[in-house]
Every structure is written in C-alpha cells, then in structure tokens.
Scaffold this active site. Structure first.
Site, PDB file in Angstrom:
ATOM      1  N   GLY A 252       0.839  -1.201   0.000  1.00  0.00           N
ATOM      2  CA  GLY A 252       0.000   0.000   0.000  1.00  0.00           C
ATOM      3  C   GLY A 252       0.862   1.233   0.000  1.00  0.00           C
ATOM      4  N   LYS A 253       0.181   2.359  -0.099  1.00  0.00           N
ATOM      5  CA  LYS A 253       0.913   3.625  -0.136  1.00  0.00           C
ATOM      6  C   LYS A 253       1.862   3.723   1.050  1.00  0.00           C
ATOM      7  CE  LYS A 253      -2.911   6.121  -1.890  1.00  0.00           C
ATOM      8  NZ  LYS A 253      -3.848   7.184  -1.736  1.00  0.00           N
ATOM      9  N   ARG A 254       1.374   3.312   2.204  1.00  0.00           N
ATOM     10  CA  ARG A 254       2.197   3.470   3.400  1.00  0.00           C
ATOM     11  C   ARG A 254       3.416   2.569   3.397  1.00  0.00           C
ATOM     12  NH1 ARG A 254      -2.827   3.577   5.816  1.00  0.00           N
ATOM     13  NH2 ARG A 254      -3.533   5.710   5.961  1.00  0.00           N
TER      14      ARG A 254
END
Ligand code: GLU
Length: 486
Positions: A252-254
């Site tokens: 994911g983005k994180r």
C-alpha cells in the site's frame, strides 16, 4: 456509444487524490474497467476529493495520467463530463445537501451535539472499559436543528444483522457491531466518504461497486444508509489486497509501494504492465498468460478473482515486459531506445549512423528500457561507436600462458576474416570461417582475444555477432590495433 450498456452495467473507479496512484488502485481501476467492457457497460471516473486535509496537490492530474498511460479510458469523467456532471465530489456539495435533507426530514440525521473533544472523551472511556466505542449509545434524545456548523450524523434506523453477497467473497454477513451513527457531513461542510460515495453511486446509477477488500467491514453501514434512503443497493465486489513480494505485507501507499508512473519512467510498456497486473488476483480458466485488452474484455470475470491476496512479483513483471518488448515494431523499439539512451552515448560521433546496428543486442539484453542505462554503465554500448581502450594483457584467455600465442591467433583471424567477401560479412559466415581454427587451437584461446579486440570488455556478445555488427572494415582495424598492442 450506441452499443454500450445493453444490459445496464455501470461501473465506477473513484479514487481520492490523497497521494500518488499506486498499483493497488490501478488494479482496481483495471478490473472495474474490464468488467464494464465485458458487459458493454459504462465506466465512470469519479474523483473523491472531500477529505480536504488529506488532499495532495497534483494527485488528480496524476491519476488521469496513470490511467491514460495504461490505456484505461472512461465514458464519463471530470475531464469529459457526462450526464451526471460534475464528476468531482467537491463540486457536488449541493447534491449531498439534498440527500442530507431527505434524511433529516425522515428523522434519520441529526446535528451532533458533542464537541470533538467530548466525542474523544467518550471514545477513551469506552477504551478504558475495554468496550467497543459506539456513538449511537450516546445518541441524544432530542436533536437540535442542523445549522451546518456542527457535524451531521446518520441515525442508524435499525440495528440488525445484514447479509449480502459479494461477487468475489461470496455470502457475507455482519452484525450490529458494524453499525453506528457515522458522520454524513462534517463541520467544514464537506460530506464524508461514507455518505457521498453512496449518494453518487445512487445518482450515477452504479450497478457494481468494485473496490478493495478494506471496505468489506463498512458494508453494513452502507446497507443501512441505502435502507434509510429506500434505495436498492448495488452489487458489491471487493478485491483482495496485493501483497508485497514477501507474501505478508499489504502493498500500500504506506509501505512505500511505487507510484505507477515510476514504472513508465523505468521503461515498462503499458501493455505489459496491464497484462501483469490483471493476473495479480485474477486468472483465466486456462494457463494462457499473454492477452490483448480485447481478449481480456471477453474473458474477464469477477468470479475468477481470487480471495487470497496476490503476491507482487518483480521477476514476473520483467518477464512480461521482455515479452512485450520483443513484440514491438522496430520503429517503436527504436523510439524507446532513443528516449532511454544516455546522452553520453548519443553525443558520440557515429551514434546516429550506427545505433540501428546495436538494436538487436539491446533487444536481447534488456527487460525494461532503463536497463539500457545499466548496459551503458557496464561499458556495453560505447565500444560500438568508439574503439575500446584496454590493456593488452586482457587479450589473453585465462588459460593462456604466452601472449605471443594470442598475437598469432589474432593474426590468423585477421587473415581469415580478410578473405570473407564484403557483402558476405555476417555472423554465420564469420563463424563458419573461424570455427575450425578456433576448435583446433582451443576456443577460449582464439575467440576470447577476438572478442576482446572488438569490445574491450569481459562480457559482450559472441565475437561473430560483434564482428558482423561492427562491419568488416572496423572489425579488421580493431584486430590490427590489438595485434599492434602486443
Ligand atoms: N475514494 C475511495 C478510495 O480512494 C474509493 C473507494 C470506493 O471505490 O468506493 O479508496
């Protein structure tokens, strides 16, 4: 569009411009788009930008750029409009107010009487008591009239167990713990995602809501809102996460998953990327792996989306990219080479004249166009255009003891090559001419110096290919130079 939507399928991709689009978002878009295409349905692009605090400048343009790069087009969207314009949520605030009004009139929405701090305290208290915090347990008896300065909350009409079918996950159900009086409109006047996406899905006639599995737990909330509005909910299809290559972490983005345009910048082909991506979580009924978009539009189906997270696999992506690179026309391939060739090589005299000759070598050696830069760093390009510099000792094969032998071999090679007709100087005839001599005297002893004389580096294509690419004149003169060095 006359052929479109003969069975009323309307699908949307609804990204939030809160960061750069990563592969998980793109795969959601791809599956939704293919589902629309398969059904001759309508594919809508909607920008969900009501979380102003998290909005990132340029993210909306970035999303459109990524979709265009991969070839996903939309029938209605913020840039092209459509019957439900506008397609950017921050421009649709009046529509949400209208729906809020309907709920207020039904007694199903109310002004939140608490300050943010008070809500936080209630939440903390529940935590201390090890209870799940449910706002509805603190719902006021009487509601003030909503004046837009306070958050507007949904009053969940019935607390019950919801059952629904998800096209990927099958029959699902969730109990009262999933239901609460969530915020519909915040005190800044913007609606929450939970509210406005439902309004838009209703207004835009969305038939299939296709999005990530992280939304499954919220579906009872959405079902209660549909019920409150007296609207039949759409069909849901939640998609499994893409996992990191270790198979554990969600990509994911994180986690720092890459921005999709980085793949473009690294020289991945959009067709290859799309083909790789579609198989991350979906598979056809056979083992076929290479698909055109048209083929995918025919065979794609949501019931073949797997429930388990699909593992990211760089090697597989590179494999696809190489396959698609091999399929490029010469013209297209040359255009990419031109784009990715380091300036240092492009500025060499002879570059324009000779670059076409090394195309086959590049084609054989790269998986993505950025690899051209690595080839350059390994010295695998420059020698085509310029005579290589090297130490005469490097001309000796590792088992060779006497450099004078190397010299003799090079002299004989020169002699052999000289006899090949100019118009017959190709890798096959060169090999035919040299082969006997090489096998009689040891292939390494003979072919290593030949190759080194031509390239000046340890790793390069075989000497027959090299000679044919350099041409007879250059080949002979490079061998002469090598002899002189000894
Ligand atoms: N705006 C939401 C997101 O970016 C979309 C979720 C949905 O498709 O409903 O995650």
């Amino acid at each position: 569009m006359s052929q479109k939507n003969n069975n009323n399928v309307v699908v949307r991709f609804a990204p939030s411009p809160t960061g750069f689009m990563h592969v998980g978002n793109l795969r959601t878009a791809l599956y939704a788009w293919l589902w629309a295409k398969k059904n001759n349905g309508i594919f809508i692009l909607r920008i969900e930008d009501t979380d102003k605090e998290r909005e990132v400048a340029g993210a909306k343009e970035h999303i459109l750029k990524v979709l265009k790069w991969i070839g996903i087009n939309w029938d209605e969207g913020p840039d092209i409009g459509g019957p439900h314009s506008p397609y950017t949520q921050s421009e649709r605030l009046d529509i949400y107010k209208k729906y809020a009004q309907i709920l207020i009139e039904k007694g199903l929405a109310y002004a939140d009487p608490y300050t943010e701090e008070e809500v936080e305290n209630l939440r903390k208290k529940a935590e201390e008591e090890k209870k799940a915090f449910l706002y509805r347990e603190h719902r006021p008896e009487k509601f003030d009239k909503w004046d837009s300065t306070k958050p507007l909350r949904f009053k969940v009409p019935v607390i019950k167990n919801y059952k629904w079918n998800d096209l990927v996950y099958g029959d699902l159900s969730a109990g009262p713990e999933a239901l609460d009086d969530f915020i519909l409109i915040k005190s800044d006047g913007y609606p929450t995602y939970n509210f406005c996406h439902i309004v838009d899905d209703i207004e835009m006639g969305i038939t299939h809501v296709i999005r990530g599995q992280e939304y499954i737990s919220s579906i009872p909330k959405y079902l209660s809102l549909y019920e409150a509005l007296d609207v039949k909910p759409p069909i849901f299809a939640c998609l499994p996460h893409i996992l990191g290559s270790d198979g554990n972490k969600k990509l994911g983005k994180r986690d720092g998953a890459k921005d999709c345009l980085e793949y473009k910048d690294e020289g991945y082909l959009p067709e290859a990327f799309l083909n790789f991506l579609v198989l991350l979580g979906w598979h056809p009924s056979d083992d076929k792996e290479i698909f055109t978009v048209e083929e995918l539009a025919n065979i794609f189906s949501l019931d073949r989306v797997q429930k388990a997270g699909a593992r990211w696999n760089d090697e597989k992506l590179n494999w696809f990219n190489k396959k698609y690179i091999q399929m490029l026309s010469d013209k297209k391939f040359s255009e990419f080479v031109d784009e990715f060739m380091p300036a240092e090589i492009k500025n060499l005299t002879n570059y324009n004249e000779k670059v076409e000759r090394i195309i086959p070598i590049i084609k054989e050696r790269i998986e993505k166009f950025e690899d051209i830069k690595d080839m350059h760093e390994r010295g695998e390009l420059k020698y085509f255009f310029e005579r290589p510099e090297y130490n005469s000792k490097s001309l000796m094969w590792k088992d060779e003891k006497d450099i004078q032998n190397t010299k003799k071999y090079l002299e004989e090679i020169l002699n052999i090559l000289n006899k090949i007709q100019d118009n017959d100087f190709n890798s096959v005839s060169i090999k035919d001419a040299v082969w006997n001599f090489a096998t009689e005297n040891g292939k390494g002893n003979v072919l290593w110096p030949m190759r080194y004389a031509l390239s000046g580096i340890d790793k390069s294509p075989d000497p027959f290919i090299l000679a044919s690419l350099l041409g007879k004149k250059d080949t002979l003169s490079r061998i002469e130079t090598a002899i002189k060095k000894i």
